[in-house]
Motif scaffolding. Sequence first.
Motif, mmCIF file in Angstrom:
data_model
loop_
_atom_site.group_PDB
_atom_site.id
_atom_site.type_symbol
_atom_site.label_atom_id
_atom_site.label_comp_id
_atom_site.label_asym_id
_atom_site.label_seq_id
_atom_site.Cartn_x
_atom_site.Cartn_y
_atom_site.Cartn_z
ATOM 1 N N GLU A 491 37.302 23.896 8.268
ATOM 2 C CA GLU A 491 37.843 24.104 6.653
ATOM 3 C C GLU A 491 38.172 22.709 5.982
ATOM 4 O OE1 GLU A 491 41.149 26.574 4.047
ATOM 5 O OE2 GLU A 491 40.796 27.141 6.282
ATOM 6 N N ILE A 492 38.723 21.942 7.013
ATOM 7 C CA ILE A 492 39.179 20.391 6.421
ATOM 8 C C ILE A 492 37.688 19.805 6.034
ATOM 9 C CG2 ILE A 492 39.895 18.329 7.113
ATOM 10 C CD1 ILE A 492 42.039 19.659 8.590
ATOM 11 N N GLU A 493 36.834 19.651 7.053
ATOM 12 C CA GLU A 493 35.480 19.113 6.697
ATOM 13 C C GLU A 493 35.073 19.804 5.545
ATOM 14 O OE1 GLU A 493 33.699 17.934 10.721
ATOM 15 O OE2 GLU A 493 33.460 20.028 10.413
ATOM 16 N N LYS A 495 36.364 21.294 2.707
ATOM 17 C CA LYS A 495 37.173 20.896 1.573
ATOM 18 C C LYS A 495 36.907 19.558 1.006
ATOM 19 C CE LYS A 495 40.583 24.743 1.544
ATOM 20 N NZ LYS A 495 41.998 25.043 1.553
ATOM 21 N N ARG A 496 36.914 18.559 2.095
ATOM 22 C CA ARG A 496 36.481 17.082 1.928
ATOM 23 C C ARG A 496 35.041 17.088 1.214
ATOM 24 N NH1 ARG A 496 38.938 14.552 7.553
ATOM 25 N NH2 ARG A 496 41.226 14.745 6.937
ATOM 26 N N GLU A 497 34.251 17.745 1.467
ATOM 27 C CA GLU A 497 32.905 17.648 0.897
ATOM 28 C C GLU A 497 33.011 18.158 -0.505
ATOM 29 O OE1 GLU A 497 29.309 18.842 2.875
ATOM 30 O OE2 GLU A 497 29.847 17.664 4.609
ATOM 31 N N ALA A 499 35.536 18.383 -2.466
ATOM 32 C CA ALA A 499 36.347 17.549 -3.219
ATOM 33 C C ALA A 499 35.452 16.182 -3.543
ATOM 34 C CB ALA A 499 37.635 17.001 -2.706
ATOM 35 N N ALA A 500 34.821 15.923 -2.624
ATOM 36 C CA ALA A 500 33.845 14.793 -2.998
ATOM 37 C C ALA A 500 32.758 14.906 -4.038
ATOM 38 C CB ALA A 500 33.071 14.151 -1.773
ATOM 39 N N ALA A 507 44.202 19.631 -0.695
ATOM 40 C CA ALA A 507 43.939 18.545 0.224
ATOM 41 C C ALA A 507 44.643 18.886 1.472
ATOM 42 C CB ALA A 507 44.425 17.409 -0.515
ATOM 43 N N GLU A 509 45.979 18.975 5.631
ATOM 44 C CA GLU A 509 46.009 17.730 6.716
ATOM 45 C C GLU A 509 45.920 18.817 8.002
ATOM 46 O OE1 GLU A 509 49.002 14.885 6.581
ATOM 47 O OE2 GLU A 509 49.222 15.256 4.315
ATOM 48 N N GLU A 581 48.541 23.260 4.095
ATOM 49 C CA GLU A 581 48.558 22.947 2.503
ATOM 50 C C GLU A 581 49.321 23.615 1.782
ATOM 51 O OE1 GLU A 581 44.388 23.606 1.690
ATOM 52 O OE2 GLU A 581 44.566 25.846 1.890
#
Length: 705
Positions: A491-493, A495-497, A499-500, A507, A509, A581
């Motif tokens: 999920e972190i990977e 959401k980072r994609e 957001a990018a 965001a 952690e 989060e």
Amino acid sequence: MTTGYAFPDLTHLFAPRSMAVIGASEKEHSIGNHAMKNIMEFSDFKGKLYPVNPKQDNVMGLTCFPDVASLPEPVDVILVVIPAKFVREAVEQAGEMGVKFAVILTSGFSEADDWGRAEEAKLVEISQRTGIRIYGPNCPGLVNFNMPLGMSFSPAYRNDIAPGSIALATQGGGLGRNMVQHKDRGVGFTNWASTGNECDLQVADFIHHMAGDPEVKVIGCLIEGFKDGPRFAAACLRAAEMGKPVVGLKVGRSEYGAKAAASHTASITGSAEVNATVFRDLGVIEVDDLDELVDVAQLLARKLPTGDEKIAIFASSGGAASLCADNVGTGGLELATFTPETTQRLADGLPDYAAIGNPVDTTSISISHPDAYRDALLATATDANVGLVLAPLPMDYGNYSVINGESLIAVQAQTDVPIVPIWMSERQGDGYHTLAEGGLTPMRSLRNMRKALRRWIDYGSWLASRDASWRPAVIDAGAGAVDTLTRTLTEIEGKRELAAAGIPAAAPELATTAREAEEIAARMGGPLAMKIVSGQITHKSDAGGVKLNVDVDNSGVIHSEIIANVKSKHPDATLDGVLIEPMAPHGGVEAFVGVARDPVFGHVMTFGLGGIYVEMFQDVTRTMLPVTKAKALQMVNQLKSAKLLTGYRGQPPRDLDALAGLVVKVSDYVAAQSDRVEELDINPVWVGAEGEGVMALDAVIVVKA
């Protein structure tokens, strides 16, 4: 040029200048004899015709040649009616001498057995090497009704000739001929291509050709499976650009039908939901049965709708008028309100006991005063508010039905507003045939009328709202292979994609220990959402891996609890830790946005209410990529539960502008990585009130490994 596809020029397939019949015969009732008769006796073919048969010197007065190689010229078309074991040699000779097309009626290829599949593959190789295009094999032939020319062995061909403006492209021979035989109720066809095994030319090629044929107004297609989804999409897009409606019937929408279709064709039947989505996006009018296809097609051939048509009902039976009005209402259609001028004309021409509102009931004057009946019909059909007139005819009334039918035909000649008779009786007397011969195509029931009219008007609405610049991504990108070697981003990977890519996402952690959880929580402040992170666990809630509204002081304890829950249910799973989060604000509505790769038509987006409701209610809409902002808003409004987003019973409207923007960015993200992304689920998407924005709260992204 609409597409990147090099669609073939089929002009000299439909209208050849020269032909050869391979397997022509003098033997009565033989396939080769029927094929020759259909060309020589029942067609108007003015080109050169060469019979080919090593066992005969002449056929039907024409010199016969022993093989294709002996022909005096490379003809436009060879019509092949010889046993399967001899077909390859004939096609090879034709290809090498420059013949343009081979129409192979012969069966016994990929639909039969392993030998047939191998032999068909060799035909494809010949086509690719020599340039000859192959129609079939295992097909009933190709018919140009407006010439006419029947490249077919069917003894029914001679009785099926009915020139017109509807073209048919079908994968079913018997079902295609069923539609052709609607000529008996006044339907005319330009041509009919029934493509058989489609080892080379396929339905898409014929839709593309028919779209450019000036004699064609409407294209009907019967699909069992798709050989090439992007090619089909490109052909339908071409038809839309040329103003040619496509009416489609997809076989295999149920599990039973899909299995039957798979046994009949080597094409991919596909998902019914995705196929329906593709049809809708491309403007293909999906119907449920053969008679409905013909009903809708003939309406479109008579007049293209605007989508705003109001209906008039004109009858001489009060019961028929009322039952017809019921069907108009249940179909979501709208009766017209007559202008005062029309009402006065009806009052002046009809008796006091007639009904002059809408519906109109002329009562018995249809028998006693046919001129008054005709004048009243003309007043109704020319009313400024009327877009179509329904004329329900409940029974056959002998010669009076003929007279009334002639009135309908005479009035139709004075207006472009379609007059649609509904012949409700099982007795098809002379009145029925009068209407058919006059081109008014009687519908066979009020139910059929209701469905056809709904499709007709809905197509007008599609035309009015169509974005002519929109082009399905699958046409250029292709469907892509559904890869079995994939991995799921954490999920972190994910959401980072997101957001990018500019997609609003929390965001998070990662806490690998309870101590780290406490430190992160103290930094973020509460309330918090805490979720297990593991590439092997998709449904986190089911595994006890999700805790919401967590206080900062409890974060360490909750971390340990989540790890223990998941380990008990998935002892072999690799656990990366717990995602932390901030919780989304209260008062939002949860939505769902998903994209999955269909093996036929590529990535398709699904949108609906989020959380558990997407599975509980199945209230979703779908669309092909790319998704524009207008299309995203359209998806919202198509939901049955749309009011939960647009505002209902005191609830504020949601931030639809931000939601549409998120949907568009998701579409752009997948399109930019179409070769990599297999599947994406954002559930839920938090949707705030107007001005509060949106947020992707959970994301599952599956990519190629």
